[in-house]
Design a protein around this motif. Structure first.
Motif, PDB file in Angstrom:
ATOM      1  N   VAL A   1       0.856  -1.189   0.000  1.00 31.26           N
ATOM      2  CA  VAL A   1       0.000   0.000   0.000  1.00 31.26           C
ATOM      3  C   VAL A   1       0.888   1.234   0.000  1.00 31.26           C
ATOM      4  CG1 VAL A   1      -1.749   1.321   1.244  1.00 31.26           C
ATOM      5  CG2 VAL A   1      -1.872  -1.189   1.210  1.00 31.26           C
ATOM      6  N   GLU A   2       0.621   2.147  -0.919  1.00 35.58           N
ATOM      7  CA  GLU A   2       1.343   3.420  -0.950  1.00 35.58           C
ATOM      8  C   GLU A   2       0.322   4.543  -0.873  1.00 35.58           C
ATOM      9  OE1 GLU A   2       3.635   3.737  -4.539  1.00 35.58           O
ATOM     10  OE2 GLU A   2       2.248   2.487  -5.691  1.00 35.58           O
ATOM     11  N   ALA A   3       0.544   5.476   0.042  1.00 39.37           N
ATOM     12  CA  ALA A   3      -0.478   6.491   0.286  1.00 39.37           C
ATOM     13  C   ALA A   3       0.135   7.806   0.723  1.00 39.37           C
ATOM     14  CB  ALA A   3      -1.463   5.997   1.343  1.00 39.37           C
ATOM     15  N   GLU A   4      -0.625   8.865   0.464  1.00 40.52           N
ATOM     16  CA  GLU A   4      -0.283  10.197   0.966  1.00 40.52           C
ATOM     17  C   GLU A   4      -1.226  10.528   2.111  1.00 40.52           C
ATOM     18  OE1 GLU A   4       0.245  14.865  -0.482  1.00 40.52           O
ATOM     19  OE2 GLU A   4      -0.087  13.281  -1.959  1.00 40.52           O
ATOM     20  N   HIS A   5      -0.665  10.992   3.202  1.00 39.72           N
ATOM     21  CA  HIS A   5      -1.442  11.283   4.407  1.00 39.72           C
ATOM     22  C   HIS A   5      -1.597  12.787   4.569  1.00 39.72           C
ATOM     23  CE1 HIS A   5      -1.276   7.164   6.333  1.00 39.72           C
ATOM     24  NE2 HIS A   5      -0.458   7.036   5.303  1.00 39.72           N
ATOM     25  N   MET A   6      -2.836  13.225   4.604  1.00 36.85           N
ATOM     26  CA  MET A   6      -3.089  14.655   4.724  1.00 36.85           C
ATOM     27  C   MET A   6      -2.653  15.198   6.081  1.00 36.85           C
ATOM     28  SD  MET A   6      -4.073  15.233   1.747  1.00 36.85           S
ATOM     29  CE  MET A   6      -4.518  16.965   1.848  1.00 36.85           C
ATOM     30  N   CYS A   7      -2.504  14.321   7.074  1.00 29.69           N
ATOM     31  CA  CYS A   7      -2.019  14.791   8.371  1.00 29.69           C
ATOM     32  C   CYS A   7      -0.545  15.196   8.294  1.00 29.69           C
ATOM     33  CB  CYS A   7      -2.237  13.739   9.457  1.00 29.69           C
ATOM     34  SG  CYS A   7      -1.436  12.160   9.147  1.00 29.69           S
ATOM     35  N   MET A   8       0.150  14.766   7.233  1.00 29.04           N
ATOM     36  CA  MET A   8       1.522  15.213   6.991  1.00 29.04           C
ATOM     37  C   MET A   8       1.567  16.353   5.990  1.00 29.04           C
ATOM     38  SD  MET A   8       3.791  11.712   6.817  1.00 29.04           S
ATOM     39  CE  MET A   8       5.245  12.666   6.368  1.00 29.04           C
ATOM     40  N   THR A   9       0.473  16.563   5.280  1.00 26.20           N
ATOM     41  CA  THR A   9       0.417  17.597   4.248  1.00 26.20           C
ATOM     42  C   THR A   9      -0.188  18.890   4.777  1.00 26.20           C
ATOM     43  OG1 THR A   9       0.212  15.950   2.489  1.00 26.20           O
ATOM     44  CG2 THR A   9      -0.549  18.173   1.985  1.00 26.20           C
ATOM     45  N   MET A  10      -1.296  18.769   5.520  1.00 25.68           N
ATOM     46  CA  MET A  10      -2.041  19.937   5.970  1.00 25.68           C
ATOM     47  C   MET A  10      -1.545  20.487   7.298  1.00 25.68           C
ATOM     48  SD  MET A  10      -5.873  18.507   5.137  1.00 25.68           S
ATOM     49  CE  MET A  10      -6.665  19.955   5.820  1.00 25.68           C
ATOM     50  N   ARG A  11      -0.907  19.647   8.108  1.00 26.18           N
ATOM     51  CA  ARG A  11      -0.537  20.055   9.458  1.00 26.18           C
ATOM     52  C   ARG A  11       0.850  19.485   9.774  1.00 26.18           C
ATOM     53  NH1 ARG A  11      -0.150  15.975  12.434  1.00 26.18           N
ATOM     54  NH2 ARG A  11      -0.029  17.182  14.343  1.00 26.18           N
ATOM     55  N   GLY A  12       1.312  19.738  10.976  1.00 22.50           N
ATOM     56  CA  GLY A  12       2.568  19.142  11.415  1.00 22.50           C
ATOM     57  C   GLY A  12       3.738  19.544  10.532  1.00 22.50           C
ATOM     58  N   VAL A  13       4.392  18.542   9.935  1.00 24.46           N
ATOM     59  CA  VAL A  13       5.588  18.813   9.127  1.00 24.46           C
ATOM     60  C   VAL A  13       5.267  19.469   7.794  1.00 24.46           C
ATOM     61  CG1 VAL A  13       6.936  16.979  10.184  1.00 24.46           C
ATOM     62  CG2 VAL A  13       5.547  16.464   8.182  1.00 24.46           C
ATOM     63  N   LYS A  14       4.001  19.366   7.352  1.00 22.99           N
ATOM     64  CA  LYS A  14       3.555  20.003   6.096  1.00 22.99           C
ATOM     65  C   LYS A  14       4.461  19.635   4.919  1.00 22.99           C
ATOM     66  CE  LYS A  14       1.340  23.997   8.310  1.00 22.99           C
ATOM     67  NZ  LYS A  14       1.680  23.680   9.719  1.00 22.99           N
ATOM     68  N   LYS A  15       4.465  18.376   4.571  1.00 23.48           N
ATOM     69  CA  LYS A  15       5.290  17.870   3.479  1.00 23.48           C
ATOM     70  C   LYS A  15       4.414  17.224   2.401  1.00 23.48           C
ATOM     71  CE  LYS A  15       9.137  19.071   5.434  1.00 23.48           C
ATOM     72  NZ  LYS A  15       9.901  20.217   4.899  1.00 23.48           N
ATOM     73  N   PRO A  16       3.772  18.036   1.558  1.00 30.88           N
ATOM     74  CA  PRO A  16       2.924  17.467   0.505  1.00 30.88           C
ATOM     75  C   PRO A  16       3.738  16.616  -0.455  1.00 30.88           C
ATOM     76  CG  PRO A  16       3.304  19.800   0.122  1.00 30.88           C
ATOM     77  CD  PRO A  16       3.825  19.508   1.494  1.00 30.88           C
ATOM     78  N   GLY A  17       3.125  15.526  -0.887  1.00 31.70           N
ATOM     79  CA  GLY A  17       3.780  14.634  -1.836  1.00 31.70           C
ATOM     80  C   GLY A  17       4.555  13.501  -1.199  1.00 31.70           C
ATOM     81  N   ALA A  18       4.792  13.565   0.109  1.00 33.76           N
ATOM     82  CA  ALA A  18       5.496  12.473   0.788  1.00 33.76           C
ATOM     83  C   ALA A  18       4.616  11.222   0.777  1.00 33.76           C
ATOM     84  CB  ALA A  18       5.839  12.872   2.219  1.00 33.76           C
ATOM     85  N   MET A  19       5.170  10.114   0.328  1.00 34.60           N
ATOM     86  CA  MET A  19       4.421   8.862   0.230  1.00 34.60           C
ATOM     87  C   MET A  19       4.891   7.869   1.287  1.00 34.60           C
ATOM     88  SD  MET A  19       2.326   9.420  -2.248  1.00 34.60           S
ATOM     89  CE  MET A  19       1.708   7.776  -2.603  1.00 34.60           C
ATOM     90  N   THR A  20       3.925   7.201   1.905  1.00 36.06           N
ATOM     91  CA  THR A  20       4.218   6.144   2.864  1.00 36.06           C
ATOM     92  C   THR A  20       3.924   4.808   2.203  1.00 36.06           C
ATOM     93  OG1 THR A  20       3.655   7.547   4.747  1.00 36.06           O
ATOM     94  CG2 THR A  20       3.626   5.175   5.113  1.00 36.06           C
ATOM     95  N   ILE A  21       4.849   3.880   2.281  1.00 38.86           N
ATOM     96  CA  ILE A  21       4.679   2.557   1.688  1.00 38.86           C
ATOM     97  C   ILE A  21       4.739   1.506   2.788  1.00 38.86           C
ATOM     98  CG2 ILE A  21       5.622   0.850   0.077  1.00 38.86           C
ATOM     99  CD1 ILE A  21       6.771   3.145  -1.554  1.00 38.86           C
ATOM    100  N   THR A  22       3.734   0.647   2.811  1.00 34.08           N
ATOM    101  CA  THR A  22       3.706  -0.461   3.766  1.00 34.08           C
ATOM    102  C   THR A  22       3.525  -1.767   3.008  1.00 34.08           C
ATOM    103  OG1 THR A  22       1.324  -0.064   4.080  1.00 34.08           O
ATOM    104  CG2 THR A  22       2.819   0.870   5.721  1.00 34.08           C
ATOM    105  N   THR A  23       4.099  -2.834   3.548  1.00 39.08           N
ATOM    106  CA  THR A  23       3.987  -4.143   2.906  1.00 39.08           C
ATOM    107  C   THR A  23       3.598  -5.190   3.932  1.00 39.08           C
ATOM    108  OG1 THR A  23       6.314  -4.739   3.273  1.00 39.08           O
ATOM    109  CG2 THR A  23       5.806  -3.519   1.256  1.00 39.08           C
TER     110      THR A  23
END
Length: 205
Positions: free
Chosen positions: A160-182
């Motif tokens: 699963v690869e996803a972008e988390h709005m909690c990292m985009t809209m708030r906190g570190v504010k890093k749009p485009g950062a993708m999290t990958i889990t297997t």
């Protein structure tokens, strides 16, 4: 498996909607708007509580569904090679902040003794698992474990690869950062060649 996913109650969409308390949601949204300094009675917000309640009813419809249900229908085919469905889009809500995260899931399994399921069932399992307050890690493991339990394949692998709005809209504010889990189960956990085959197919556009 996570405690939230141990006790499943399989329900139809209609039955699930009856479990959602719209008036309670509406009251909570009105209180939220007031708490942040808004006027819930102004024109633009007057119907917002109703809209949000209806939205949550849809976004959380997976709360009382079991993704394993989709794998009860099994076909017997002379096929024990890789089955891989990639780029399954999904949308979910982070349970820590109730902010969306979204992306794609890639689901693979290696049938055993000819037991296969419909391809659409893999996508439905992902969607149902995502439609509740969730963690990306839990979506990944739940889908893999459901396939292993219901189909008894040689192995299953979910990425699963996803972008988390909690990292985009708030906190570190890093749009485009993708999290990958297997999640690798069975032969994919033990056999690096098999595992790399799935990873290569995932990257192949």
């Amino acid at each position: 498996m996570d405690q939230n996913n141990k006790d499943y109650s399989v329900m139809t969409v209609k039955e699930n909607k009856n479990r959602v308390n719209r008036p309670q949601i509406e009251a909570a949204i009105r209180m939220l708007l007031e708490a942040v300094g808004e006027d819930p009675n102004r024109e633009g917000l007057i119907d917002t509580p109703k809209r949000v309640a209806k939205m949550y009813e849809e976004l959380f419809e997976g709360l009382h569904k079991d993704p394993r249900e989709y794998f009860k229908t099994v076909f017997n085919e002379d096929h024990e090679e890789l089955v891989f469905v990639k780029d399954i889009p999904f949308y979910s809500m982070c349970e820590h902040h109730l902010i969306p995260f979204f992306g794609k899931a890639h689901v693979a399994y290696l049938p055993k003794e000819g037991r296969v399921t419909g391809l659409s069932k893999l996508a439905r399992a992902v969607e149902t698992t995502a439609r509740k307050p969730q963690l990306q890690e839990r979506i990944t493991s739940t889908v893999a474990d459901s396939i292993m339990e219901m189909l008894s394949p040689h192995g299953a692998m979910v990425i699963v690869e996803a972008e988390h709005m909690c990292m985009t809209m708030r906190g570190v504010k890093k749009p485009g950062a993708m999290t990958i889990t297997t999640a690798a189960r069975g032969v994919f956990e033990d056999d690096a060649i098999r595992r790399n085959e799935v990873l290569a197919l995932m990257k192949n556009t």
